[in-house]
Design a protein around this motif. Structure first.
Motif, PDB file in Angstrom:
ATOM      1  N   HIS A  66       0.831  -1.200   0.043  1.00  0.00           N
ATOM      2  CA  HIS A  66      -0.005   0.019   0.004  1.00  0.00           C
ATOM      3  C   HIS A  66       0.803   1.390  -0.106  1.00  0.00           C
ATOM      4  N   SER A  67       2.009   1.067   0.101  1.00  0.00           N
ATOM      5  CA  SER A  67       2.942   2.269  -0.121  1.00  0.00           C
ATOM      6  C   SER A  67       3.595   1.966  -1.395  1.00  0.00           C
ATOM      7  N   GLY A  68       3.954   0.913  -2.249  1.00  0.00           N
ATOM      8  CA  GLY A  68       4.228   0.850  -3.458  1.00  0.00           C
ATOM      9  C   GLY A  68       5.877   0.635  -3.278  1.00  0.00           C
ATOM     10  N   VAL A  69       6.269   0.302  -2.096  1.00  0.00           N
ATOM     11  CA  VAL A  69       7.848   0.067  -2.067  1.00  0.00           C
ATOM     12  C   VAL A  69       8.266  -1.254  -2.531  1.00  0.00           C
ATOM     13  N   GLY A  70       8.673  -1.409  -3.976  1.00  0.00           N
ATOM     14  CA  GLY A  70       8.833  -2.796  -4.556  1.00  0.00           C
ATOM     15  C   GLY A  70      10.151  -3.367  -4.331  1.00  0.00           C
ATOM     16  N   ALA A  71      10.745  -3.318  -3.226  1.00  0.00           N
ATOM     17  CA  ALA A  71      12.256  -3.811  -2.949  1.00  0.00           C
ATOM     18  C   ALA A  71      12.323  -4.271  -1.479  1.00  0.00           C
ATOM     19  N   PHE A  72      12.579  -5.309  -1.240  1.00  0.00           N
ATOM     20  CA  PHE A  72      12.837  -5.762   0.249  1.00  0.00           C
ATOM     21  C   PHE A  72      14.578  -5.783   0.207  1.00  0.00           C
ATOM     22  N   CYS A  73      14.835  -4.857   1.222  1.00  0.00           N
ATOM     23  CA  CYS A  73      16.290  -4.607   1.884  1.00  0.00           C
ATOM     24  C   CYS A  73      16.457  -5.219   3.036  1.00  0.00           C
ATOM     25  N   GLY A  74      17.655  -6.015   3.118  1.00  0.00           N
ATOM     26  CA  GLY A  74      18.104  -6.652   4.401  1.00  0.00           C
ATOM     27  C   GLY A  74      17.936  -8.245   4.382  1.00  0.00           C
ATOM     28  N   PHE A  75      17.412  -8.926   3.079  1.00  0.00           N
ATOM     29  CA  PHE A  75      17.670 -10.289   3.079  1.00  0.00           C
ATOM     30  C   PHE A  75      19.192 -10.767   3.116  1.00  0.00           C
ATOM     31  N   THR A  76      19.863  -9.916   2.820  1.00  0.00           N
ATOM     32  CA  THR A  76      21.311 -10.309   2.810  1.00  0.00           C
ATOM     33  C   THR A  76      22.214  -9.039   3.515  1.00  0.00           C
ATOM     34  N   THR A  77      23.560  -9.023   3.725  1.00  0.00           N
ATOM     35  CA  THR A  77      24.581  -7.901   4.105  1.00  0.00           C
ATOM     36  C   THR A  77      24.547  -7.189   2.983  1.00  0.00           C
ATOM     37  N   CYS A  78      25.134  -5.910   3.269  1.00  0.00           N
ATOM     38  CA  CYS A  78      25.402  -4.984   2.523  1.00  0.00           C
ATOM     39  C   CYS A  78      26.755  -5.206   1.578  1.00  0.00           C
ATOM     40  N   GLY A  79      26.961  -4.380   0.536  1.00  0.00           N
ATOM     41  CA  GLY A  79      28.224  -4.748  -0.320  1.00  0.00           C
ATOM     42  C   GLY A  79      28.163  -5.556  -1.394  1.00  0.00           C
ATOM     43  N   LYS A  80      29.135  -5.497  -2.247  1.00  0.00           N
ATOM     44  CA  LYS A  80      29.070  -6.230  -3.638  1.00  0.00           C
ATOM     45  C   LYS A  80      29.224  -7.894  -3.419  1.00  0.00           C
ATOM     46  N   ASN A  81      29.394  -8.102  -2.321  1.00  0.00           N
ATOM     47  CA  ASN A  81      29.540  -9.787  -1.801  1.00  0.00           C
ATOM     48  C   ASN A  81      28.652 -10.123  -0.926  1.00  0.00           C
ATOM     49  N   PRO A  82      27.390  -9.895  -1.117  1.00  0.00           N
ATOM     50  CA  PRO A  82      26.330 -10.306   0.033  1.00  0.00           C
ATOM     51  C   PRO A  82      26.341 -11.499   0.807  1.00  0.00           C
ATOM     52  N   VAL A  83      26.105 -11.843   1.917  1.00  0.00           N
ATOM     53  CA  VAL A  83      26.016 -12.737   2.574  1.00  0.00           C
ATOM     54  C   VAL A  83      24.365 -12.977   2.980  1.00  0.00           C
ATOM     55  N   ARG A  84      23.677 -14.173   2.671  1.00  0.00           N
ATOM     56  CA  ARG A  84      22.321 -14.271   3.142  1.00  0.00           C
ATOM     57  C   ARG A  84      22.217 -14.211   4.579  1.00  0.00           C
ATOM     58  N   VAL A  85      21.162 -13.502   5.117  1.00  0.00           N
ATOM     59  CA  VAL A  85      20.910 -13.536   6.600  1.00  0.00           C
ATOM     60  C   VAL A  85      19.544 -13.576   7.111  1.00  0.00           C
ATOM     61  N   VAL A  86      18.755 -13.755   5.933  1.00  0.00           N
ATOM     62  CA  VAL A  86      17.134 -14.110   6.198  1.00  0.00           C
ATOM     63  C   VAL A  86      16.575 -14.795   5.285  1.00  0.00           C
ATOM     64  N   GLU A  87      15.912 -16.073   5.904  1.00  0.00           N
ATOM     65  CA  GLU A  87      15.496 -17.242   5.224  1.00  0.00           C
ATOM     66  C   GLU A  87      13.973 -17.446   5.974  1.00  0.00           C
TER      67      GLU A  87
END
Length: 420
Positions: free
Chosen positions: A47-68
C-alpha cells in the motif's frame, strides 16, 4: 449477539512482519488470527508501493544471506505465481530483492491460506483489555460493528505500535529526542526506458533543471528509482515529509502534501530526465510510507554498537545485515553508516518483548533499538526475520503459559528454516 472469537495468538498488522509472525506461530502449532485494517496484505510493500526488500542479505558487492525462514516462503510463493523476485544491486551499492507489489498481495494470501491462519481484512483494533501484566482480549471493529478477539499471546506488527499504545504498554516516539525519520510516498511510472541512466545523480540533474524552471513542490533534491529487468515500470522513492504525529489531521496534511509532490516529481522527470520522455504516472502510494513513528519499549535494547561491531549473542533470535540508513534530512538523500562488508549482527529476543506486558511481542520497525540500530533493522527483509521470531515466541508463550527462553525460541526457528 456478542461476536467473540478465541485463538492462541493474535497478530495485529499484515505487513511483512505480521505475515511472518502469523506463519511462524502457525508452524509452531498455534491457532492464529491476523488482523489487518487494509483490503490486502503487505504493508509498506503494497500500500506504499515500495517494490524492494532490503535486508535479506548483508550490504556490499559480495552479500551474505541473513534472512530465510518465513521470508523465504514468501519468495517461493512469488515464484509459483510466475513473478519471481529479482536480486538487484541498487544505486546505493547494496543488494535488494525487487518484486511486483500486485503479485505480492496474492503471494501473501496464498501463504496464509496454505498454513490455515485465519485472516481478517478490513478490521480495526480499537481497544485492548488487560489483566495485571498481560493482554486478554482485543476490541475490534468492521462495517457490521464491534467484535472481540481473545488470545493467550499477542504480536504487535502494526508498524506504529498501535496495540502497544492501546494496551497501555510503554512506548517511545522516535529517538531519545523525539525525532523520527522522514516519511515518503512512492509513486510508479510506466513507459520508462530503463536502459538510460536511472541513478540518483540523473534524478538530481532533472530536479535541478525543474527547480530552475520554476517548478514547485520539489523539496527533496534526489531519490531512488527502483527498476525491474525487462519492465518499463519504475517505482520512484522521492516525495518526503516529516511526521509530527498520527492524528487524522496530521495524516491528512501529509497525504495531501505528498501527493502534490508526487505529481510534481513525475512531471519534472518526464520533462527533464532522459528515458522518461514517454513516462506516465500510473499510481501514487496509495498510502504514506513511514520509516519511523512509535516504538515498543522492550526488555533489551539493540544498540548501534551491536550493529556496527556485528555483535553475535546467545539470545539472538534473528539476524540483521543492513547498514544504518538514516533519513533525518527531508531535502537530501539518506546518510549511510559504514559497516564491514559481509558483517551481520544478532537481534536479541528482549528487543521484541514488551517491558511491561508479559504476553505482548513487537515485530518489524517498532522493535526496541536505539537510533543507529533502528536505522538498520527497520527494513522489510529484517522485518520478516523479527516477525517470524515474534510469532514463534508468542506461540510458545501460549503453549507453555509462561515466557519462553531464547534457547527454545531459537530451536523452533531453526526447525522452521530461519537463520539463527
Amino acid at each position: 449477539m456478542e461476536r467473540l472469537e478465541q485463538y492462541d495468538v493474535a497478530v495485529v498488522g499484515g505487513g511483512t512482519a505480521g505475515c511472518a509472525a502469523a506463519a511462524g506461530a502457525v508452524m509452531t502449532g498455534a491457532r492464529v488470527v491476523l488482523i489487518e485494517r487494509n483490503a490486502y496484505l503487505g504493508g509498506e510493500a503494497t500500500h506504499s508501493g515500495v517494490g524492494a526488500f532490503c535486508g535479506f542479505t548483508t550490504c556490499g558487492k559480495n552479500p551474505v544471506r541473513v534472512v530465510e525462514g518465513a521470508g523465504n516462503l514468501v519468495l517461493e510463493e512469488l515464484e509459483k505465481l510466475g513473478a519471481p523476485a529479482q536480486n538487484r544491486l541498487s544505486a546505493s551499492g547494496n543488494w535488494n530483492i525487487s518484486f511486483q507489489p500486485e503479485y505480492l498481495k496474492c503471494a501473501l494470501d496464498h501463504l496464509l491460506q496454505k498454513l490455515q491462519a485465519d485472516l481478517l481484512l478490513h478490521s480495526l483494533v480499537i481497544g485492548a483489555q488487560t489483566e495485571k501484566d498481560r493482554i486478554c482480549a482485543l476490541t475490534c471493529a468492521d462495517d457490521e460493528g464491534m467484535f472481540t478477539i481473545r488470545a493467550k499471546a499477542f504480536v504487535d506488527a502494526s508498524g506504529d505500535a498501535n496495540l502497544v499504545r492501546l494496551a497501555g504498554a510503554r512506548f517511545s516516539w522516535g529517538d531519545e529526542h523525539g525525532q523520527v525519520q522522514a516519511a515518503s510516498l512512492p509513486f510508479r511510472l510506466s513507459g520508462v526506458d530503463i536502459t538510460k541512466d536511472m541513478s540518483p545523480r540523473a534524478v538530481k540533474r532533472a530536479v535541478d533543471q525543474a527547480r530552475n524552471a520554476g517548478m514547485k513542490h520539489l523539496p527533496r533534491e534526489s531519490g531512488f528509482l527502483l527498476t525491474l529487468e525487462g519492465s518499463q515500470m519504475v517505482c520512484a522513492l522521492i516525495p518526503s515529509v516529516m511526521p509530527e504525529g498520527l492524528f487524522a489531521r496530521e495524516l491528512t496534511r501529509m497525504e495531501q502534501e505528498l501527493r502534490e509532490q508526487a505529481v510534481s516529481y513525475a512531471l519534472a522527470l518526464k520533462r527533464y530526465m532522459p528515458g522518461m520522455e514517454h513516462s506516465e504516472l500510473v499510481m501514487i502510494g496509495p498510502s504514506i510510507g513511514f520509516r519511523e513513528t512509535r516504538k515498543l519499549v522492550g526488555r533489551t535494547q539493540l544498540t548501534g554498537e551491536d550493529v556496527l561491531s556485528g555483535h553475535k549473542r546467545a539470545d539472538g533470535i534473528a539476524r540483521g545485515g543492513w547498514k544504518p540508513e538514516i533519513h533525518r534530512n527531508m531535502t537530501e538523500m539518506a546518510t549511510y553508516l559504514a559497516v564491514k562488508e559481509g558483517s551481520w549482527f544478532d537481534i536479541p529476543l528482549g528487543a521484541l518483548q514488551s517491558e511491561t506486558l508479559e504476553n505482548l511481542y513487537g515485530a518489524g520497525r517498532m522493535i526496541w533499538a536505539d537510533d543507529t540500530a533502528f536505522a538498520a533493522v527497520r527494513v522489510m527483509g529484517t522485518c520478516f526475520a523479527t516477525g517470524h521470531a515474534a510469532g514463534v515466541a508468542a506461540a510458545l508463550r501460549a503453549r507453555l503459559g509462561q515466557t519462553p527462553c531464547a534457547e527454545k525460541v531459537r530451536e523452533e526457528l531453526q526447525k522452521q528454516g530461519a537463520l539463527i
